[in-house]
Design an enzyme around this catalytic site. Structure first.
Site, short mmCIF file in Angstrom:
data_model
loop_
_atom_site.label_atom_id
_atom_site.label_comp_id
_atom_site.label_asym_id
_atom_site.label_seq_id
_atom_site.Cartn_x
_atom_site.Cartn_y
_atom_site.Cartn_z
N PHE A 135 0.87 -1.18 0.00
CA PHE A 135 0.00 0.00 0.00
C PHE A 135 0.90 1.23 0.00
O PHE A 135 1.53 1.54 1.02
CB PHE A 135 -0.86 -0.07 1.27
CG PHE A 135 -1.91 0.98 1.43
CD1 PHE A 135 -3.16 0.84 0.83
CD2 PHE A 135 -1.69 2.09 2.22
CE1 PHE A 135 -4.16 1.79 1.01
CE2 PHE A 135 -2.68 3.05 2.41
CZ PHE A 135 -3.92 2.90 1.80
N GLY A 136 0.99 1.91 -1.14
CA GLY A 136 1.97 2.99 -1.29
C GLY A 136 1.36 4.37 -1.15
O GLY A 136 1.01 5.01 -2.15
N GLU A 171 5.09 9.23 1.58
CA GLU A 171 6.24 9.68 0.79
C GLU A 171 7.25 10.36 1.72
O GLU A 171 6.90 10.71 2.86
CB GLU A 171 5.77 10.66 -0.30
CG GLU A 171 4.77 10.02 -1.24
CD GLU A 171 4.37 10.93 -2.40
OE1 GLU A 171 4.73 12.14 -2.39
OE2 GLU A 171 3.70 10.41 -3.32
N PRO A 172 8.47 10.59 1.24
CA PRO A 172 9.45 11.24 2.13
C PRO A 172 8.94 12.57 2.68
O PRO A 172 9.16 12.88 3.85
CB PRO A 172 10.66 11.44 1.22
CG PRO A 172 10.54 10.38 0.17
CD PRO A 172 9.07 10.18 -0.04
N GLY A 212 3.75 12.37 5.31
CA GLY A 212 3.35 11.20 6.11
C GLY A 212 1.94 11.45 6.63
O GLY A 212 0.95 11.07 6.02
N GLN A 231 9.31 -4.69 33.04
CA GLN A 231 9.54 -4.39 34.46
C GLN A 231 9.31 -5.64 35.32
O GLN A 231 10.09 -5.93 36.23
CB GLN A 231 8.60 -3.25 34.90
CG GLN A 231 9.05 -2.54 36.16
CD GLN A 231 10.37 -1.79 35.96
OE1 GLN A 231 10.73 -1.45 34.85
NE2 GLN A 231 11.10 -1.60 37.05
N GLY A 248 12.28 -7.91 35.13
CA GLY A 248 13.59 -7.42 35.57
C GLY A 248 14.59 -7.48 34.42
O GLY A 248 14.22 -7.33 33.25
N GLU A 298 -0.35 4.02 10.15
CA GLU A 298 -1.81 4.08 9.90
C GLU A 298 -2.45 5.22 10.70
O GLU A 298 -3.54 5.08 11.23
CB GLU A 298 -2.46 2.72 10.15
CG GLU A 298 -1.84 1.65 9.27
CD GLU A 298 -2.75 0.52 8.90
OE1 GLU A 298 -3.97 0.65 9.02
OE2 GLU A 298 -2.21 -0.51 8.44
N THR A 332 -0.78 8.49 13.22
CA THR A 332 -0.14 8.55 14.55
C THR A 332 -1.21 8.75 15.63
O THR A 332 -2.36 9.09 15.33
CB THR A 332 0.86 9.73 14.62
OG1 THR A 332 0.12 10.95 14.48
CG2 THR A 332 1.93 9.65 13.53
C1 LIG Z 1 7.47 0.08 9.93
C2 LIG Z 1 6.59 1.02 9.17
C3 LIG Z 1 5.71 0.52 8.22
C4 LIG Z 1 4.92 1.40 7.47
N1 LIG Z 1 4.11 0.89 6.48
C5 LIG Z 1 3.49 1.75 5.64
C6 LIG Z 1 2.78 1.26 4.48
O1 LIG Z 1 2.68 0.04 4.25
N2 LIG Z 1 2.23 2.16 3.62
C7 LIG Z 1 2.32 3.52 3.83
O2 LIG Z 1 1.81 4.26 3.01
N3 LIG Z 1 2.96 4.02 4.93
C8 LIG Z 1 3.56 3.17 5.82
N4 LIG Z 1 4.25 3.66 6.90
C9 LIG Z 1 4.32 5.10 7.10
C10 LIG Z 1 3.51 5.61 8.27
O3 LIG Z 1 2.14 5.52 7.98
C11 LIG Z 1 3.98 7.06 8.57
O4 LIG Z 1 5.27 6.94 9.15
C12 LIG Z 1 3.01 7.78 9.48
O5 LIG Z 1 1.83 8.10 8.79
C13 LIG Z 1 3.60 9.09 10.05
O6 LIG Z 1 4.14 9.86 9.02
P1 LIG Z 1 5.63 10.43 9.15
O7 LIG Z 1 6.52 9.31 9.52
O8 LIG Z 1 5.93 11.19 7.92
O9 LIG Z 1 5.58 11.40 10.40
P2 LIG Z 1 5.12 12.92 10.38
O10 LIG Z 1 3.81 13.08 9.69
O11 LIG Z 1 6.26 13.77 9.93
O12 LIG Z 1 4.86 13.17 11.93
C14 LIG Z 1 5.92 13.45 12.86
C15 LIG Z 1 5.26 13.85 14.18
O13 LIG Z 1 4.46 15.05 13.99
C16 LIG Z 1 3.13 14.81 14.43
N5 LIG Z 1 2.19 15.56 13.59
C17 LIG Z 1 2.14 15.64 12.23
N6 LIG Z 1 1.12 16.40 11.84
C18 LIG Z 1 0.48 16.82 12.97
C19 LIG Z 1 -0.64 17.64 13.25
N7 LIG Z 1 -1.38 18.19 12.27
N8 LIG Z 1 -0.97 17.87 14.54
C20 LIG Z 1 -0.25 17.30 15.55
N9 LIG Z 1 0.82 16.51 15.36
C21 LIG Z 1 1.18 16.28 14.09
C22 LIG Z 1 2.93 13.31 14.29
O14 LIG Z 1 1.88 12.84 15.12
C23 LIG Z 1 4.30 12.80 14.72
O15 LIG Z 1 4.36 12.77 16.13
C24 LIG Z 1 5.00 2.79 7.70
C25 LIG Z 1 5.86 3.29 8.69
C26 LIG Z 1 6.67 2.43 9.40
C27 LIG Z 1 7.62 3.01 10.42
#
Ligand SMILES: Cc1cc2nc3c(=O)[nH]c(=O)nc-3n(C[C@H](O)[C@H](O)[C@H](O)COP(=O)(O)OP(=O)(O)OC[C@H]3O[C@@H](n4cnc5c(N)ncnc54)[C@H](O)[C@@H]3O)c2cc1C
Length: 390
Positions: free
Chosen positions: A123-124, A127-128, A131, A342, A345, A369, A371
């Site tokens: 499921f793509g 992006e960098p 998120g 915990q 230990g 999915e 945060t």
């Molecule tokens: C092991 C793993 C598997 C994954 N698998 C998939 C996959 O199969 N397909 C896919 O598409 N993605 C996948 N992801 C991506 C994942 O869904 C994203 O990492 C996630 O949505 C968070 O995006 P980000 O990492 O860019 O963090 P960011 O969006 O940059 O967030 C960083 C922090 O800022 C906070 N934040 C951001 N915006 C707000 C806001 N408006 N208000 C308050 N706080 C905010 C966030 O809660 C977080 O604490 C995967 C990630 C991991 C680590």
């Protein structure tokens, strides 16, 4: 806690647990160490029905309700969250997107293969640069006007995806790409075979947890797909992603229930045999305090997950229930795993017991999915009628 489960639901849960106790639990530490599960388990899991659950029989699935699906995800989470992710991304996020938004041809083509796991999906969305703010993704799909006459224009897709579960294992990638500059309304979904010229997946190594599962970066360079690969209408991709993620959150929540349950069982087993000061440590009130907190977390998380599953089964709105279940269960899984360490230990800090792995695997559940902060924004918007997203 077997609140109003049917005999069929209980039978599937028991079958799933027996299978995973034999086929997964003895190997999970090695898979974690190797950074890959043994993929030979995938067809065995498919045979049991894990990949076909909630996919209708007419499309090669085993049908079944969402409570059973939740029970299956719980057992997978208890055994190894890496396995849970493989199933819930391939037949969950990808399969459900196709089931609810695909054309009849797409359902006939992909669902039987996803349900028997002869093909895996990824499921793509992420992006960098996007998120949590997935609606602003920048991968682009452009209709090619030079496509031969008599058929709809092909699409040419360019872009990059990050952190994609199953990315290097998948046969088909559900790729969300921009088809116009209209924010979330400019996103369209495409089913891209991963052997398409210009498609590349690179595995991301060195994860904190879910180490048995492939997570990848995807690169799409002039990837050409026919219009028949478009999933749903042009501009409806973001809606498809969000509605699919609601059901995905049930899978994450249920997997987290499994982690909490595993932590409870491990902690009780350890605390009742480990002796200090001439007695089992379970006889100390402060150790029981830790175990009681894990036990309450298990029940509360499970009930929230079941409530969501039951709403889906009854055809009721379930999006906010899914957010609440995912938020609570994922935070509970981190808390429970921490408490379980915990109880253990120093022994909890190494891999002789499952609790260190539970903590490492649990940690991502509050991130992906959506945060925990994003779930709170969804719940807060629902309660107040005011969006705090931007
Ligand atoms: C092991 C793993 C598997 C994954 N698998 C998939 C996959 O199969 N397909 C896919 O598409 N993605 C996948 N992801 C991506 C994942 O869904 C994203 O990492 C996630 O949505 C968070 O995006 P980000 O990492 O860019 O963090 P960011 O969006 O940059 O967030 C960083 C922090 O800022 C906070 N934040 C951001 N915006 C707000 C806001 N408006 N208000 C308050 N706080 C905010 C966030 O809660 C977080 O604490 C995967 C990630 C991991 C680590």
């Amino acid at each position: 806690m077997d609140l109003s489960l049917t005999e069929e639901q209980l039978a599937f849960r028991d079958l799933a647990r027996d299978f995973l106790e034999r086929e997964a639990v003895p190997h999970r530490m090695q898979w974690d160490h190797d950074e890959s599960v043994d993929l030979a388990i995938v067809p065995k899991m498919a045979q049991l029905g894990f990949f076909g659950l909630t996919i209708p029989e007419e499309y090669g699935g085993v049908g079944g309700d969402y409570v059973t699906y939740s029970l299956a995800m719980e057992e997978l989470g208890r055994a190894d969250s890496a396995l849970r992710g493989i199933v819930s991304v391939s037949s969950g996020l990808v399969g459900k997107s196709i089931l609810f938004h695909g054309s009849e041809e797409q359902k006939q083509e992909w669902l039987p293969q996803l349900a028997n796991a002869t093909k895996l999906g990824c499921f793509g969305l992420t992006e960098p640069g996007t998120g949590s703010d997935a609606g602003n993704l920048t991968s682009r799909a452009v209709a090619d006007p030079s496509t031969g006459s008599g058929r709809a224009a092909d699409w040419v897709i360019n872009g990059q995806k990050l952190f994609i579960t199953n990315g290097t294992w998948a046969d088909v990638a559900l790729v969300f790409a921009r088809t116009s500059d209209d924010g979330p309304r400019g996103v369209t979904a495409f089913l891209v075979p991963t052997d398409s010229p210009g498609f590349e997946a690179r595995e991301i190594k060195g994860k904190l947890g879910l180490r048995g599962q492939a997570t990848a970066e995807l690169f799409l360079h002039d990837v050409r797909v026919p219009d028949a690969a478009r999933l749903g209408e042009v501009g409806k991709g973001f809606k498809i992603a969000m509605s699919t993620l609601d059901k995905g959150r049930l899978a994450v929540a249920s997997g987290c229930v499994g982690i909490v349950q595993g932590c409870l069982e491990a902690s009780v087993a350890y605390a009742t045999q480990r002796q200090q000061f001439g007695k089992p440590i379970a006889s100390f009130q402060l150790v029981q305090d830790l175990i009681a907190d894990i036990s309450v977390d298990a029940d509360a998380a499970r009930l929230l997950a079941w409530r969501c599953a039951d709403l889906i089964d009854r055809g009721e709105p379930y999006g906010i229930a899914a957010s609440k279940a995912k938020l609570f269960a994922s935070e509970a899984a981190v808390r429970a795993a921490n408490n379980a360490i915990q109880v253990h230990g120093g022994a909890g800090y190494v891999d002789d017991f499952p609790v260190a792995k539970y903590l490492r695997d649990a940690r991502v559940m509050t991130l992906y999915e959506g945060t925990s902060q994003i779930q709170k924004l969804l719940i807060g918007r629902d309660e107040t009628g005011i969006s705090a997203f931007v």
